[in-house]
Enzyme design. Structure first.
Site, mmCIF file in Angstrom:
data_model
loop_
_atom_site.group_PDB
_atom_site.id
_atom_site.type_symbol
_atom_site.label_atom_id
_atom_site.label_comp_id
_atom_site.label_asym_id
_atom_site.label_seq_id
_atom_site.Cartn_x
_atom_site.Cartn_y
_atom_site.Cartn_z
ATOM 1 N N ARG A 114 0.843 -1.183 0.000
ATOM 2 C CA ARG A 114 0.000 0.000 0.000
ATOM 3 C C ARG A 114 0.884 1.242 0.000
ATOM 4 O O ARG A 114 1.890 1.295 0.718
ATOM 5 C CB ARG A 114 -0.935 0.033 1.215
ATOM 6 C CG ARG A 114 -2.051 -0.996 1.204
ATOM 7 C CD ARG A 114 -3.052 -0.738 0.087
ATOM 8 N NE ARG A 114 -4.173 -1.665 0.105
ATOM 9 C CZ ARG A 114 -4.200 -2.837 -0.493
ATOM 10 N NH1 ARG A 114 -3.115 -3.253 -1.163
ATOM 11 N NH2 ARG A 114 -5.270 -3.612 -0.443
ATOM 12 N N GLU A 135 -5.867 6.014 -6.622
ATOM 13 C CA GLU A 135 -6.112 4.930 -7.574
ATOM 14 C C GLU A 135 -7.585 4.928 -7.972
ATOM 15 O O GLU A 135 -8.448 5.079 -7.105
ATOM 16 C CB GLU A 135 -5.738 3.579 -6.954
ATOM 17 C CG GLU A 135 -4.258 3.428 -6.665
ATOM 18 C CD GLU A 135 -3.890 2.044 -6.138
ATOM 19 O OE1 GLU A 135 -4.800 1.177 -6.067
ATOM 20 O OE2 GLU A 135 -2.721 1.830 -5.806
ATOM 21 N N HIS A 163 -1.422 -1.382 -9.949
ATOM 22 C CA HIS A 163 -2.006 -2.200 -8.877
ATOM 23 C C HIS A 163 -2.505 -3.539 -9.426
ATOM 24 O O HIS A 163 -3.679 -3.901 -9.297
ATOM 25 C CB HIS A 163 -3.147 -1.464 -8.169
ATOM 26 C CG HIS A 163 -3.366 -1.988 -6.772
ATOM 27 N ND1 HIS A 163 -3.932 -1.227 -5.769
ATOM 28 C CD2 HIS A 163 -3.094 -3.190 -6.199
ATOM 29 C CE1 HIS A 163 -4.011 -1.938 -4.657
ATOM 30 N NE2 HIS A 163 -3.502 -3.143 -4.904
#
Length: 321
Positions: free
Chosen positions: A235, A264, A284
């Site tokens: 993260r 994101e 991601h």
């Protein structure tokens, strides 16, 4: 039940074996992302909502606009779900952290980014396609020291890969994590400063919680050795705000290979971190494989079936149980 699946951006789930588990339900799959009133409008008929990781936040405001929803089904940790609001409206929330199942997909991407950072694979590929042969010199992994921050399931997988490649592993993290690493025979440096000073490759593998948010500081990054590669597939919030960009501009780390960002989806090509010349970026995708999706959504769909049968499983309460 009328089951709605959110944020399947690549329209993958309906083509996987796990999707057959919803055969007895009326299923709608949404392949784009909307928020606010648009999201509430599309979910008006939904009785069960299946979440795609943390792509959509379930707030009290959203729940108030969804009178028919009886179940929110997800998998993993739930910082994006207002569990108290679910309970207050009589909406069941089911999710399992799956502490017994390591995420091999995320570990494999981490290893790919480590190698990409050491060998500058994006730069070499771009140079070759542009007709420039052998631009720059990479570095070998064998004999280097990998600092793994967080002694969890993914970190342990990375340690196994490191041994296979002939790299040395050192550990850091919480006191409990360091104790587990030592008990398993791992090397824990004498101090936090020593850990960062020795980590030629630093990779982060811990959950984002109030205790871990911003745990990697500017001072930590300044202690990395010259040429260090930082990899973050966990993260972005684990690193203190602004610390990574400033550290890159100062030259330590020399390269950052990132799968996670503060915002994101990150779609601004001019974002100062995304566009940095010494950042290798992926969007991601640590968990984005057919195999991992099938594993995760099999559990999410099983939660829907169990709830529909009157035998709910993996229910989460406001206390976290």
């Amino acid at each position: 039940m009328k089951v709605h699946i959110l944020d399947d951006w690549s329209d993958t789930l309906r083509h996987l074996p796990c999707f057959a588990r919803l055969g007895g339900h009326e299923v709608t799959v949404w392949t784009d992302h909307v928020e606010g009133a648009a999201l509430a409008e599309r979910l008006q008929e939904a009785e069960a909502v299946c979440l795609f990781r943390e792509r959509t936040r379930v707030s009290a405001e959203l729940l108030e606009a969804l009178p028919r929803v009886r179940l929110i089904s997800g998998r993993g940790a739930w910082p994006h779900v207002d569990v108290a609001a679910c309970a207050a409206r009589g909406v069941a929330f089911a999710s399992r952290k799956s502490d017994d199942a390591p995420n091999h997909a995320a570990a494999e991407l981490t290893w790919a980014l480590i190698l990409a950072g050491l060998r500058d694979l994006p730069g070499q590929m771009a140079a070759a396609k542009a007709g420039r042969w052998q631009q720059g010199v990479g570095r070998s992994l064998r004999g280097r020291t990998i600092g793994i921050y967080g002694h969890g399931r993914i970190g342990q997988l990375i340690a196994g890969y490191a041994r296979a490649f002939g790299a040395q592993v050192i550990w850091w993290g919480s006191p409990a994590g360091r104790a587990r690493a030592q008990a398993a025979g791992g090397e824990v440096p004498a101090s936090r400063a020593d850990f960062f000073a020795r980590a030629e490759i630093l990779t982060l593998h811990l959950r984002l919680t109030p205790d871990t948010r911003g745990c990697i500081t500017a001072e930590d990054l300044a202690q990395l050795p010259p040429g260090a590669v930082l990899v973050n597939t966990a993260r972005a919030g684990l690193i203190a705000p602004g610390a990574l960009l400033a550290a890159l501009n100062a030259g330590r780390p020399a390269v950052a290979a990132l799968d996670v960002f503060d915002t994101e989806p990150l779609t601004d090509p001019d974002d100062p971190l995304l566009s940095h010349p010494r950042v290798i970026a992926t969007p991601h995708i640590g968990f984005v494989t057919e195999d991992e999706f099938d594993l995760q959504f099999a559990e999410i769909f099983d939660q829907v079936n169990a709830f529909a049968a009157g035998r709910p499983i993996n229910l989460v309460t406001p206390s976290g149980a």
